[in-house]
Design a protein around this motif. Structure first.
Motif, PDB file in Angstrom:
ATOM      1  N   LEU A 133       0.822  -1.209   0.000  1.00  0.00           N
ATOM      2  CA  LEU A 133       0.000   0.000   0.000  1.00  0.00           C
ATOM      3  C   LEU A 133       0.858   1.262   0.000  1.00  0.00           C
ATOM      4  N   ILE A 134       0.244   2.354  -0.453  1.00  0.00           N
ATOM      5  CA  ILE A 134       0.882   3.663  -0.439  1.00  0.00           C
ATOM      6  C   ILE A 134      -0.167   4.684  -0.024  1.00  0.00           C
ATOM      7  N   PRO A 135       0.175   5.617   0.889  1.00  0.00           N
ATOM      8  CA  PRO A 135      -0.802   6.644   1.281  1.00  0.00           C
ATOM      9  C   PRO A 135      -1.053   7.622   0.143  1.00  0.00           C
ATOM     10  N   ALA A 136      -2.312   8.041   0.028  1.00  0.00           N
ATOM     11  CA  ALA A 136      -2.703   8.981  -1.027  1.00  0.00           C
ATOM     12  C   ALA A 136      -3.504  10.123  -0.404  1.00  0.00           C
ATOM     13  N   ILE A 137      -3.039  11.330  -0.608  1.00  0.00           N
ATOM     14  CA  ILE A 137      -3.726  12.525  -0.128  1.00  0.00           C
ATOM     15  C   ILE A 137      -4.464  13.145  -1.305  1.00  0.00           C
ATOM     16  N   THR A 138      -5.750  13.430  -1.134  1.00  0.00           N
ATOM     17  CA  THR A 138      -6.513  14.070  -2.207  1.00  0.00           C
ATOM     18  C   THR A 138      -6.754  15.527  -1.857  1.00  0.00           C
ATOM     19  N   GLN A 139      -6.628  16.375  -2.865  1.00  0.00           N
ATOM     20  CA  GLN A 139      -6.690  17.820  -2.701  1.00  0.00           C
ATOM     21  C   GLN A 139      -7.545  18.411  -3.814  1.00  0.00           C
ATOM     22  N   ASP A 140      -8.384  19.382  -3.454  1.00  0.00           N
ATOM     23  CA  ASP A 140      -9.180  20.076  -4.465  1.00  0.00           C
ATOM     24  C   ASP A 140      -8.232  20.811  -5.406  1.00  0.00           C
ATOM     25  N   ALA A 141      -8.308  20.506  -6.689  1.00  0.00           N
ATOM     26  CA  ALA A 141      -7.364  21.066  -7.659  1.00  0.00           C
ATOM     27  C   ALA A 141      -7.509  22.571  -7.808  1.00  0.00           C
ATOM     28  N   GLU A 142      -8.709  23.089  -7.566  1.00  0.00           N
ATOM     29  CA  GLU A 142      -8.950  24.515  -7.764  1.00  0.00           C
ATOM     30  C   GLU A 142      -8.663  25.341  -6.522  1.00  0.00           C
ATOM     31  N   THR A 143      -9.083  24.848  -5.359  1.00  0.00           N
ATOM     32  CA  THR A 143      -8.959  25.650  -4.141  1.00  0.00           C
ATOM     33  C   THR A 143      -7.757  25.274  -3.287  1.00  0.00           C
TER      34      THR A 143
END
Length: 230
Positions: A14-24
């Protein structure tokens, strides 16, 4: 070399994945991916994760409809963490919040040391718009039959929400003409609230509006309007 071949997965694959709003730039959630989830994310353009509790891969939004559309994928200098910039459809958090990081931890200003910030302290700060928006999103998810003014607006549909905004805008204008400050404050608060309901209808967090205002800041109003006309 493919992206999967470059990444360093842990002993469990496994690998940690951080999701971020591309616009804000808002950080929305953190989860894990395995090689198959990364491959499916690249193939479909929608973020897939690996559930450690269920021991299976899953597509974000598969049951809720709150898909995450990939805009960009980055990985860190050690190749062991992903940053995925996305367009979030609906709420990222399973609680119905826009982001999983909707709580904060304050160092011990009061006796007893650190504390989790509660709703009352949120209301005392200037992020009241976000707090209200989050509550609106919670009410939106209520089951049929549960009583809530906000839920009733969503149930009656977009035209009802727009009608309330028109009504509150008119009352704000009347209060402005009357010049009684407390009445102006009350009517503007009503107007802001119903505008937040409209944003909730389209799953648009207040930060999207703040970002647009920041973009316009320092521009001539006449120039900005002329640019929109073009």
């Amino acid at each position: 070399m493919s992206l999967v071949e470059q990444l360093k997965f842990d002993s469990d694959g496994l690998i940690p994945a951080i999701t971020q709003d591309a616009e804000t730039g808002e950080v929305l959630m953190m989860a894990y991916m395995n090689a198959e989830a990364v491959t499916q994310t690249l193939a479909t353009g929608k973020v897939h994760y690996y559930s450690r509790s269920r021991q299976k891969q899953w597509l974000k939004g598969e049951t809720s409809g709150h898909f995450q559309i990939v805009k960009e994928i980055r990985f860190d200098c050690d190749n062991d963490c992903l940053l995925i910039k996305i367009e979030q459809q609906g709420a990222a958090c399973h609680t119905g919040q826009r982001s999983c990081f909707y709580r904060s931890w304050d160092a011990g200003i009061k006796a007893g040391g650190e504390k989790l910030v509660d709703t009352a302290s949120i209301y005392a700060r200037q992020d009241i718009m976000e707090a209200l928006y989050n509550i609106i999103q919670e009410r939106k998810q209520l089951a049929d039959g549960e009583k809530s003014y906000v839920k009733s607006l969503f149930d009656k549909g977009l035209d009802k929400i727009l009608g309330k905004i028109g009504e509150e805008a008119t009352e704000t204008a009347v209060a402005g003409k009357g010049g009684i400050k407390q009445e102006i404050i009350g009517e503007v608060a009503d107007l802001f609230f119903h505008v937040l309901v409209l944003l909730g209808y389209y799953d648009l967090p207040p930060e999207r509006i703040y970002a647009e205002l920041r973009r316009r800041f320092g521009l001539s109003g006449l120039d900005e309007k002329a640019a929109r006309g073009k």
